[in-house]
Scaffold this active site. Sequence first.
Site, PDB file in Angstrom:
ATOM      1  N   HIS A   1       0.861  -1.190   0.000  1.00 22.27           N
ATOM      2  CA  HIS A   1       0.000   0.000   0.000  1.00 22.27           C
ATOM      3  C   HIS A   1       0.896   1.240   0.000  1.00 22.27           C
ATOM      4  O   HIS A   1       1.983   1.226   0.599  1.00 22.27           O
ATOM      5  CB  HIS A   1      -0.904  -0.020   1.238  1.00 22.27           C
ATOM      6  CG  HIS A   1      -1.951   1.047   1.185  1.00 22.27           C
ATOM      7  ND1 HIS A   1      -1.674   2.349   1.505  1.00 22.27           N
ATOM      8  CD2 HIS A   1      -3.250   1.010   0.819  1.00 22.27           C
ATOM      9  CE1 HIS A   1      -2.779   3.075   1.343  1.00 22.27           C
ATOM     10  NE2 HIS A   1      -3.753   2.281   0.925  1.00 22.27           N
TER      11      HIS A   1
ATOM     12  N   GLU B   1      -3.986   2.215  -7.189  1.00 19.67           N
ATOM     13  CA  GLU B   1      -4.410   3.304  -6.318  1.00 19.67           C
ATOM     14  C   GLU B   1      -3.554   4.540  -6.580  1.00 19.67           C
ATOM     15  O   GLU B   1      -2.421   4.629  -6.076  1.00 19.67           O
ATOM     16  CB  GLU B   1      -4.254   2.911  -4.845  1.00 19.67           C
ATOM     17  CG  GLU B   1      -5.116   1.746  -4.423  1.00 19.67           C
ATOM     18  CD  GLU B   1      -5.355   1.771  -2.914  1.00 19.67           C
ATOM     19  OE1 GLU B   1      -6.518   1.901  -2.513  1.00 19.67           O
ATOM     20  OE2 GLU B   1      -4.382   1.698  -2.158  1.00 19.67           O
TER      21      GLU B   1
ATOM     22  N   SER C   1     -10.560   7.130  -2.840  1.00 14.11           N
ATOM     23  CA  SER C   1     -11.790   7.933  -2.727  1.00 14.11           C
ATOM     24  C   SER C   1     -13.016   7.276  -3.365  1.00 14.11           C
ATOM     25  O   SER C   1     -13.865   7.971  -3.928  1.00 14.11           O
ATOM     26  CB  SER C   1     -11.568   9.343  -3.295  1.00 14.11           C
ATOM     27  OG  SER C   1     -10.612  10.022  -2.499  1.00 14.11           O
TER      28      SER C   1
HETATM   29  P1  PGA Z   1      -9.684   5.951   0.565  1.00 15.74           P
HETATM   30  O1  PGA Z   1      -8.446   4.947   0.768  1.00 15.74           O
HETATM   31  O2  PGA Z   1     -10.837   5.114   0.046  1.00 15.74           O
HETATM   32  O3  PGA Z   1      -9.952   6.526   1.923  1.00 15.74           O
HETATM   33  O4  PGA Z   1      -9.270   6.963  -0.443  1.00 15.74           O
HETATM   34  C1  PGA Z   1      -8.170   3.933  -0.146  1.00 15.74           C
HETATM   35  C2  PGA Z   1      -6.956   3.152   0.276  1.00 15.74           C
HETATM   36  O5  PGA Z   1      -6.020   3.734   0.837  1.00 15.74           O
HETATM   37  O6  PGA Z   1      -6.890   1.926   0.060  1.00 15.74           O
END
Ligand code: PGA
Length: 268
Positions: free
Chosen positions: A114, A184, A222
Amino acid sequence: MQKQIFIVGNWKMNLSFQEGINLVSGINNFLVASYKKHSDNLQTPKILACPPSVYIAKIVDVLRRDYDYNYKDDYDLLHIGAQDCHYEKCGAYTGDVSADMLAEIGAKYVIIGHSERRQYHAETNGIIRKKALAAKQAGLIPIICVGETLQQYQANQTEIVLQQQVKQSLPPEFCKDDFILAYEPVWAIGTGKIPQVEEISATHKFLAKQIPAGSAILYGGSVKPDNACDILALQDVHGVLVGGASLKVDSFNGIISAAVDVLRNCGE
Ligand code: PGA
């Protein structure tokens, strides 16, 4: 054939233990009710929650007690994953947790690489590759994360950055069922900003060419109930990795509903 959709909740370092138990029950009760209602639905999304690792054993106990975790029933309920693991099986690594330990207490998946691990724990693609291998050896499915920073996005370097991250963090021997890839964009995480759906679509198409055919690619950053449908309907998107919106029963269940709708529409 309908596509498989994964909805993955990444709780990060949030929620008290009791709040976590309440959330898990709220999601599972919703799944039982909604799958009964849509009993004609051929395929259901696969739902995962990734709590802090200290909660996993107890959450799995609760799922086994209340919902017969292993789910040999005709519908699939909540599955549990972890947020990270070490790449060694055991040893002098104070504070770390191995993939075998996570598997032993009932985790089935683990998020690896991540952007918060890359940023705050200096995880490199090489470390991430070793972790992904350790996860597979322990019988877990690693969810390997990649994504460009805002600066890289603005400099039009997204594809080159992703290509390199995938090449260096995905073990070359992995087949399509050994892992899930999560795209991401770092600038979309927790900011409320997301790429245009056309951009998500193009990036997923690009990523699909870098990995074994048929591998699942999730989008994260998000994701909320009101944008989930448009994202999940894209051809090369096989699910979403959700942070903030996975912490509340209503918003996470709203995203699950979007996935059920997308699968129903594909099936019609
Ligand atoms: P978020 O985080 O949905 O709060 O943007 C996604 C993630 O970090 O996996």
